[in-house]
Scaffold this active site. Structure first.
Site, PDB file in Angstrom:
ATOM      1  N   LYS A  88      -5.219  -8.753  -1.957  1.00 32.14           N
ATOM      2  CA  LYS A  88      -5.117  -7.415  -1.369  1.00 32.14           C
ATOM      3  C   LYS A  88      -5.154  -6.387  -2.501  1.00 32.14           C
ATOM      4  O   LYS A  88      -4.416  -6.507  -3.486  1.00 32.14           O
ATOM      5  CB  LYS A  88      -3.780  -7.329  -0.617  1.00 32.14           C
ATOM      6  CG  LYS A  88      -3.831  -6.499   0.641  1.00 32.14           C
ATOM      7  CD  LYS A  88      -2.532  -6.681   1.403  1.00 32.14           C
ATOM      8  CE  LYS A  88      -2.482  -5.834   2.637  1.00 32.14           C
ATOM      9  NZ  LYS A  88      -1.162  -5.876   3.277  1.00 32.14           N
TER      10      LYS A  88
HETATM   11  O1  G3P Z   1       0.875  -4.728   5.600  1.00 30.11           O
HETATM   12  C1  G3P Z   1       0.785  -3.352   5.700  1.00 30.11           C
HETATM   13  C2  G3P Z   1       1.407  -2.769   6.891  1.00 30.11           C
HETATM   14  O2  G3P Z   1       1.187  -3.439   8.049  1.00 30.11           O
HETATM   15  C3  G3P Z   1       2.502  -1.794   6.774  1.00 30.11           C
HETATM   16  O3  G3P Z   1       3.150  -1.499   7.973  1.00 30.11           O
HETATM   17  O4  G3P Z   1       5.043  -0.649   9.284  1.00 30.11           O
HETATM   18  O5  G3P Z   1       5.079  -0.444   6.778  1.00 30.11           O
HETATM   19  O6  G3P Z   1       3.558   0.962   8.137  1.00 30.11           O
HETATM   20  P1  G3P Z   1       4.275  -0.329   8.040  1.00 30.11           P
END
Ligand code: G3P
Length: 216
Positions: free
Chosen positions: A84
């Site tokens: 990533k």
């Molecule tokens: O992996 C990245 C992602 O899904 C982040 O999610 O909930 O931290 O915005 P969030």
């Protein structure tokens, strides 16, 4: 549309890694920090649990550092690890170089169509638009996914769209309706995808009626 689990929590991964509809894992440095492990150790353990693609994020910000970390992470389990990379100039450069080395990549923190286009052109294997964070800040995430899917189809880009930052069942359904390739879903939402009150009440009444005919 495929479903991945978005977590670094081993219990959550264990619960879903053998179910028929979760095909991969995505992590990020914040999810791993929540588990109190080192980035590399966390990825090693997750790689023992699941056989699908596992997105493991670099933490370096310069090109050489990213490439070094990418090779290290990828070596943990070359058949599964997806590196990533951040949506930066160096991240996109690393993306193109890793494509030449046949190392799969996931360009993360995508918030606009132009960013997705750059990931497509940099030969990313996956690009991750963040729905929840867009909606939290007053943008329309559904519109962005619709546009990214349209551009991907216009030009036949092979990059897969992983919808990330999923907050609700509705987000997952929207991604599927709009033609995203994958939604990576946190545990809390993943557990809700299966349930419906009419399924629960239907099961109860079938069980009751089956009991009545047990000795017939
Ligand atoms: O992996 C990245 C992602 O899904 C982040 O999610 O909930 O931290 O915005 P969030």
């Amino acid at each position: 549309m495929q479903l991945f689990i978005d977590t670094a929590n081993l219990k959550e991964i264990e619960e879903f890694c053998h179910c028929p509809y979760v095909k991969g894992v995505t992590t990020n440095p914040s999810l791993i920090a929540k588990e109190g492990r080192s980035q590399e150790e966390a990825i090693r353990t997750i790689a023992q649990l699941i056989d699908g693609p596992i997105s493991a994020e670099v933490t370096a910000t310069d090109l050489d550092g990213m490439l070094l970390q990418a090779e290290k992470l990828h070596a943990i389990k070359p058949e599964n690890i997806v590196v990533k990379l951040p949506m930066t100039a160096a991240g996109l450069e690393a993306c193109r170089l890793l494509a030449d080395r046949r190392i799969p990549t996931n360009v993360t923190l995508c918030f606009s169509l132009s960013q997705a286009l750059l990931a497509f052109e940099s030969k990313a294997t996956y690009v991750s638009p963040f729905l929840g964070r867009l909606d939290d800040n007053g943008w329309d995430s559904a519109r962005l996914i619709e546009e990214i899917v349209r551009v991907k189809r216009n030009y036949g880009y092979p990059t897969k769209i992983i919808c990330a930052s999923i907050r609700s069942v509705q987000h997952v359904e929207t991604c599927a309706l709009l033609g995203a390739d994958i939604a990576t879903v946190p545990y809390k939402v993943l557990t809700k995808l299966l349930s419906h009150p009419l399924t629960e009440s239907g099961l109860l009444s079938f069980a009751k009626d089956a009991e009545k005919t047990r000795n017939v």
